[in-house]
Every structure is written in C-alpha cells, then in structure tokens.
Write a protein that holds these residues in place. Structure first.
Motif, mmCIF file in Angstrom:
data_model
loop_
_atom_site.group_PDB
_atom_site.id
_atom_site.type_symbol
_atom_site.label_atom_id
_atom_site.label_comp_id
_atom_site.label_asym_id
_atom_site.label_seq_id
_atom_site.Cartn_x
_atom_site.Cartn_y
_atom_site.Cartn_z
ATOM 1 N N THR A 49 0.842 -1.202 0.000
ATOM 2 C CA THR A 49 0.000 0.000 0.000
ATOM 3 C C THR A 49 0.872 1.245 0.000
ATOM 4 O O THR A 49 1.982 1.246 0.542
ATOM 5 N N VAL A 51 0.096 5.506 0.499
ATOM 6 C CA VAL A 51 -0.868 6.580 0.740
ATOM 7 C C VAL A 51 -0.133 7.915 0.690
ATOM 8 O O VAL A 51 0.882 8.097 1.368
ATOM 9 N N THR A 101 -6.127 13.044 -0.716
ATOM 10 C CA THR A 101 -5.516 11.789 -0.276
ATOM 11 C C THR A 101 -5.567 10.798 -1.430
ATOM 12 O O THR A 101 -6.635 10.579 -2.015
ATOM 13 N N ALA A 103 -4.594 6.892 -2.419
ATOM 14 C CA ALA A 103 -4.213 5.593 -1.868
ATOM 15 C C ALA A 103 -4.147 4.560 -2.991
ATOM 16 O O ALA A 103 -5.032 4.509 -3.843
ATOM 17 N N GLU A 105 -3.399 0.374 -3.513
ATOM 18 C CA GLU A 105 -3.133 -0.938 -2.925
ATOM 19 C C GLU A 105 -2.886 -1.938 -4.048
ATOM 20 O O GLU A 105 -3.641 -1.991 -5.013
#
Length: 202
Positions: A49, A51, A101, A103, A105
């Motif tokens: 991940t 972020v 933000t 993110a 994954e």
C-alpha cells in the motif's frame, strides 16, 4: 515482486488525471507519503500500500476557465483544471484549504490451478450534492493476469507474460522457493486506487 511497480504508478497518475489536469510548467506540491508491505514468508506475492496526502491553499481562481492554483506551506504552486464531475467548482474561494488523499493498494498472488478469473476493471466517481463545497472521490480497481514463463534460480527472477504478449522479468523475494510447479501458473495483479479531494472553507 516490487512493492509498488510501474503499473501502480501509472494507475496512480491516471487517478490524479481523472480528477484534475495540471500544467507541466508548475511545481509539484509537497506531499506526505506512507508505504507498507505485508507478505507471508515463503508465499509468492503479497499486499503493498502507498498513501499520499497533500494539503494546500487556493491562491487563485479563474471561474470562466474552471482553473485554480494551489499553494502549499513551502510556497510551491500548481495550477489545475476542474473536471466536469466537480459540479460545485463555483463554490471554491481563494483562501480555501484543499486536502487530497491518494491511496494505492497492490495485491499480487499465484492463482491456484483450475481457479476461475478474468482481467477486468471497475470504477467510481462521486461528488458532493450541488451547492456544497467542492469535492471529489475517484476509485478504480484493475485486475490483470500474467503467466510464469521462465524461472531463473541463479538470478532469482521470474519472467511473466501478459495477455498482449509482452513480457516482464521480476525479482523474486529471497524467502520464496522457486519451484518448477510455478511454471505456466497465473500471477494475479490487482490494483486498487482511490483519490479523495475535500475543501475546508477559509
């Protein structure tokens, strides 16, 4: 497998571009980045991940061109064009704080023999109700598969072949045993990305 490979960065860039297009001559805004990786010893693949968080203040707006400029705490400035999905762009004001933000994954695993699966993608774009502060949520999930075609035990690499015929050689973690049974097995790469933009009034 690398933590976040080029495909991950391409997906991240795509998510950013789907939310706002920027001008190349502008400075990059300062961002906080947090990365993590989870693996099981001896098991190929894992979960990675990344972020990123960006906070900046609106320093200029052109409502006719639907463009605005953000400035971070270090004085870096970058201009953007609001996409059509940002229906509340007229509510944006100079001095508003914009938080973003991003993110990503990445899940990588060897598919069990006989297990079904197909390449595909899914996406979501959402915006706040009309009349409220501008904001945007963009989410994408893409799944691609490749086949293990070559295993090099000396170099500890595996060569993957994708559906379009292209090949990529990747480094294999030291704790993973390279077995002949992995040849011609499918490797699944599932990438999920999300971009959330919110605005705090001045």
């Amino acid at each position: 497998m690398p933590a976040i490979n080029n495909l991950g960065f391409l997906l991240l860039s795509a998510a950013l571009l789907s939310a706002c297009s920027s001008q190349a001559e502008n400075e990059p805004l300062t961002r906080d980045v947090d990365t993590s990786q989870v693996t099981i010893e001896g098991v190929p693949g894992g979960v990675s991940t990344q972020v990123e968080k960006v906070s900046a203040v609106v320093s200029a707006i052109d409502y006719d061109k639907r463009s605005f400029t953000l400035e971070d705490a270090q004085g870096h400035q970058r201009s953007f064009t609001a996409p059509p999905e940002m229906i509340n762009f007229p509510q944006l004001k100079v001095g508003d704080k914009v938080n973003a933000t991003i993110a990503v994954e990445q899940v990588v695993f060897l598919r069990e023999p006989g297990a079904a699966g197909e390449d595909g993608a899914a996406g979501l774009v959402a915006a706040p109700p009309a009349g409220s502060k501008p904001g945007l949520l963009v989410a994408d999930t893409v799944e691609v598969t490749a086949v293990v075609k070559v295993i090099d035990t000396k170099q500890r690499t595996a060569t993957l072949e994708f559906a379009d015929g292209t090949r990529k050689t990747v480094q294999v973690r030291p704790d993973v045993q390279l077995k002949d049974e992995y040849l011609n097995r499918q490797v699944v790469i599932r990438l999920s990305s999300a971009l959330a933009i919110s605005v705090e009034p001045q």
